[in-house]
Each structure stands twice: as C-alpha cells, then as structure tokens.
Design an enzyme around this catalytic site. Structure first.
Site, PDB file in Angstrom:
ATOM      1  N   GLY A 153     -66.232 -62.786 -61.561  1.00 60.90           N
ATOM      2  CA  GLY A 153     -64.861 -62.507 -61.231  1.00 60.90           C
ATOM      3  C   GLY A 153     -64.660 -62.617 -60.099  1.00 60.90           C
ATOM      4  O   GLY A 153     -63.087 -62.101 -59.748  1.00 60.90           O
TER       5      GLY A 153
ATOM      6  N   GLN B 282     -57.804 -61.430 -59.178  1.00 62.32           N
ATOM      7  CA  GLN B 282     -56.915 -60.559 -57.758  1.00 62.32           C
ATOM      8  C   GLN B 282     -57.465 -59.405 -57.147  1.00 62.32           C
ATOM      9  O   GLN B 282     -57.424 -57.897 -56.275  1.00 62.32           O
ATOM     10  CB  GLN B 282     -55.910 -59.995 -58.926  1.00 62.32           C
ATOM     11  CG  GLN B 282     -54.931 -59.157 -58.607  1.00 62.32           C
ATOM     12  CD  GLN B 282     -54.062 -58.491 -59.422  1.00 62.32           C
ATOM     13  OE1 GLN B 282     -53.841 -58.154 -60.459  1.00 62.32           O
ATOM     14  NE2 GLN B 282     -52.902 -57.973 -58.366  1.00 62.32           N
TER      15      GLN B 282
ATOM     16  N   ILE C  24     -66.945 -68.741 -59.979  1.00 59.63           N
ATOM     17  CA  ILE C  24     -67.204 -70.483 -60.155  1.00 59.63           C
ATOM     18  C   ILE C  24     -66.409 -71.191 -58.548  1.00 59.63           C
ATOM     19  O   ILE C  24     -66.563 -72.073 -59.254  1.00 59.63           O
ATOM     20  CB  ILE C  24     -67.050 -70.946 -61.072  1.00 59.63           C
ATOM     21  CG1 ILE C  24     -66.017 -70.765 -61.874  1.00 59.63           C
ATOM     22  CG2 ILE C  24     -68.697 -69.733 -62.229  1.00 59.63           C
ATOM     23  CD1 ILE C  24     -65.725 -71.414 -63.583  1.00 59.63           C
TER      24      ILE C  24
ATOM     25  N   ILE D 212     -70.538 -66.771 -65.843  1.00 62.16           N
ATOM     26  CA  ILE D 212     -70.867 -65.761 -66.632  1.00 62.16           C
ATOM     27  C   ILE D 212     -71.241 -66.603 -67.935  1.00 62.16           C
ATOM     28  O   ILE D 212     -71.518 -65.677 -69.013  1.00 62.16           O
ATOM     29  CB  ILE D 212     -69.973 -64.768 -66.826  1.00 62.16           C
ATOM     30  CG1 ILE D 212     -68.011 -65.423 -67.310  1.00 62.16           C
ATOM     31  CG2 ILE D 212     -69.417 -64.054 -65.678  1.00 62.16           C
ATOM     32  CD1 ILE D 212     -67.407 -65.051 -67.651  1.00 62.16           C
TER      33      ILE D 212
ATOM     34  N   TYR E  97     -56.273 -62.309 -74.954  1.00 64.15           N
ATOM     35  CA  TYR E  97     -56.813 -61.129 -73.753  1.00 64.15           C
ATOM     36  C   TYR E  97     -56.428 -60.246 -74.476  1.00 64.15           C
ATOM     37  O   TYR E  97     -57.841 -58.941 -74.431  1.00 64.15           O
ATOM     38  CB  TYR E  97     -55.550 -60.947 -72.774  1.00 64.15           C
ATOM     39  CG  TYR E  97     -55.314 -60.679 -71.658  1.00 64.15           C
ATOM     40  CD1 TYR E  97     -56.401 -60.262 -71.227  1.00 64.15           C
ATOM     41  CD2 TYR E  97     -54.462 -59.435 -71.197  1.00 64.15           C
ATOM     42  CE1 TYR E  97     -56.540 -59.766 -69.706  1.00 64.15           C
ATOM     43  CE2 TYR E  97     -54.518 -58.920 -70.247  1.00 64.15           C
ATOM     44  CZ  TYR E  97     -55.596 -58.428 -69.137  1.00 64.15           C
ATOM     45  OH  TYR E  97     -55.885 -57.814 -67.981  1.00 64.15           O
TER      46      TYR E  97
HETATM   47  C1  AKB Z   1     -51.625 -58.398 -67.484  1.00 64.41           C
HETATM   48  O1  AKB Z   1     -49.995 -58.952 -66.750  1.00 64.41           O
HETATM   49  O2  AKB Z   1     -51.640 -59.688 -68.081  1.00 64.41           O
HETATM   50  C2  AKB Z   1     -52.156 -57.841 -66.425  1.00 64.41           C
HETATM   51  C3  AKB Z   1     -52.561 -56.838 -67.072  1.00 64.41           C
HETATM   52  C4  AKB Z   1     -51.954 -55.558 -67.610  1.00 64.41           C
HETATM   53  O3  AKB Z   1     -53.533 -56.548 -67.977  1.00 64.41           O
HETATM   54  N1  AKB Z   1     -52.217 -57.602 -65.387  1.00 64.41           N
END
Ligand code: AKB
Length: 330
Positions: free
Chosen positions: A26, A30, A53, A71, A159
């Site tokens: 990755g 950022q 990728i 990955i 996430y």
């Molecule tokens: C997000 O905002 O999703 C990321 C983090 C804080 O993990 N920058």
C-alpha cells in the site's frame, strides 16, 4: 584463503544484519512514500521496496525500487519475499474509515483477507511485520478522554473492526508462533500527501483547499475533538518502534499520539497565517464516526516502554504544513 573468505562472508552478513530489506505494501497511500524516504535514508535505497497496485508517479519512483504487489495474491507475495530476500514487512494497504463504509465487501477483502495473507507470509518467512492500527479501533463504549492502551474496543466501522482483528490476530501469532508482530495505533495523521477516505482528512484537506482557494467547507462540527499528529512524528514513532529490541516491548500494540484539537482550534491557528481564510461547516456521516472515537489518546505506555516523544505541537504542525503544501502544490 578460506579464512579471508570466511571473514568477508562475516562482514557481508554484518552489513545485512544492520540493513534489513523492507517491503512496504500500500506504498502509494498517505504514509508510504514518506516512510520509504525515511527508511531509505537509514538503510539504503535498494533495501526498501515500495509496492502497490496503482501506477506510480515520477516522484514515487525517484529514489528506489517500486514493484507491483497485490496483497490478495499470496503466491505473488511469496515470490517477492523470496526474490528480494525481504526481512521486514510494513503493511499499509487498507481502506480507511469513511471509504470502508461505502464498500464493506471490498474493505473486508482488503483489510481482513489481505491482512491474513501478509501475516501468514510473515510467519512462514519469519519476517518482522508492522501493521498500523488507529484511534478508529475504538468505539462509543470506549472511554474517550483519555483512551488508555487497554480498554473496551467496540468499533462501529468495518475499518475499526478490521483493525481490532489485526491487533488480536497479530498478538495471537506472536504468542502462538513467536511472530515479531508490531502495531501502533495512530491518530489522524497530517501530511502534505493527501490521504483517501478517512474521517480525520479535514485536517489535511483544509491546508490544500484553504491555501489554494482561501475557503474550506468542513464536514465535521467545529467542536469535534480528535487526536492528531504530524507525519514526521508518525514516521519517527514507526522508525523508533521498529528498532526497539523485543525485550523492551511489554506489548505488541501501543497507542501513540502528539496532540488533540477540534476543527475550530485548527482553523483558528491556520487563520493566524491566512487571515482571509473562510470556513463553513456542513457535517455529514463522518460526524457519527468521529463522535465514536477517542478525543484524547493516552500514549503513556509507549513513552514509558520505548521512549516515544513527539516533536510537533499544533503551532509547529500548522507552520510545517503550510510550508510543505506551498512547496508541493502551489
Ligand atoms: C481515518 O480517518 O480513517 C484515518 C484514521 C484515523 O485511522 N485517518
């Protein structure tokens, strides 16, 4: 003579020991390009392999190897580790908090299945593996001010769920198989390389848009407090942590941070440099995510165990970001 041969072999293996060969996945997100720059300065350009990728720009290619790595392709990853004699893996590939909510099945594949691949790879080839976690690994049931290293984690984004999973699986592989798994929970990271699809991105976007157009519409309420850090602090935490000896680490997952601020506080600091900056607010779904995250992050364990210290406060961060963005964009 055979003694000379042995000596030169020892010398070569000493050099190899000092300079690990590192693969960054990755790598065009950022953190990747800047992370590669720092590691290359310390370990040599050829020893740090950036991968992704997506197609790199000239700047991405400027100072060391770049390769394609998916990955989700385990065999392809094996090939890279063997061909490049990889020792350390830095696994940045992930869909961030806001974008993950827009495509949950893709986030599951990239953030969870992808992580399964790299952790298995690291076990098989005895790699040191770093996977970043985040303030997003906490949720509405977590204490938010301050949020300690070990506490309730019940994130409400895919996430966050994938990052808690990575933390737990990494710790498990460490205890079960001796894997050298290392993980830092980062706050919002502020850099001149734009992030993609995060909840803390406003604090980056305001520099890009604000400096270019003198106006910015913020998608969070003015008083939404979140932990943050400047990219240089983020990468020096990562570098220092990767180089801490195993016996100094009391755990595999540490909170790190530098400061906490609200949009209003950041904009007021920025207005000292850009007085005609016009800010408006239009909160969207990211507000709900931000409200479930820590406001103040307790990183005292990282400070105690391996000497973590940030360099940048809000004032210094704003000055540096204005400089970075002007150099890169304007
Ligand atoms: C997000 O905002 O999703 C990321 C983090 C804080 O993990 N920058």
């Amino acid at each position: 003579s055979s003694r000379d041969l042995k000596e030169s072999e020892n010398l070569r293996s000493d050099v190899r020991k000092k300079s690990p060969r590192i693969l960054i996945t990755g790598g065009l997100g950022q953190l990747g390009t800047e992370c590669a720059k720092l590691l290359r300065k310390n370990y040599g350009n050829e020893n740090v392999i950036l991968s992704d990728i997506i197609k790199p720009t000239d700047e991405n290619l400027s100072n060391g190897p770049f390769i394609f790595a998916d990955i989700l392709d385990f065999k392809g990853l094996q090939k890279i580790v063997v061909n490049y004699r990889i020792d350390w893996l830095i696994h940045f590939s992930a869909l961030l908090s806001a974008i993950g909510e827009q495509n949950v099945p893709l986030a599951v594949r990239v953030n969870i299945e992808g992580m399964h691949n790299v952790i298995e790879l690291a076990k098989q080839y005895k790699l040191r593996i770093f996977i970043p976690s985040t303030i997003g690994a906490f949720g509405p049931d977590s204490p938010r001010n301050p949020t300690p290293n070990v506490t309730i984690q019940r994130p409400r984004t895919i996430y966050g769920v994938s990052k808690v999973h990575a933390e737990l699986l990494g710790e498990y592989y460490h205890h079960r198989f001796g894997l050298d798994f290392r993980c830092l929970r980062f706050p919002g990271v502020i850099s001149s390389d734009p992030p993609g699809g995060g909840t803390t991105d406003y604090a980056v976007a305001v520099f890009h848009e604000g400096l270019l157009t003198k106006k910015y519409e913020c998608y969070l309420e003015p008083c939404t407090r979140l932990p943050m850090m400047y990219i240089e602090d983020c990468l020096s935490a990562l570098f220092q942590f990767l180089n801490t000896s195993n016996d100094q680490l009391r755990r595999r997952v540490y909170n790190v941070t530098a400061m906490s601020f609200t949009p209003e506080e950041l904009f007021n600091e920025l207005k000292k440099h850009v007085p005609d900056l016009k800010i408006t607010y239009k909160p969207d779904g990211r507000q709900y995510i931000a409200e479930s995250w820590p406001q103040v992050f307790d990183d005292s364990e990282a400070r105690r165990d391996w000497g973590w210290q940030n360099k940048y406060n809000l004032e210094q961060l704003v000055e540096s970001m204005i400089r970075d963005v002007r150099v890169n964009l304007l």
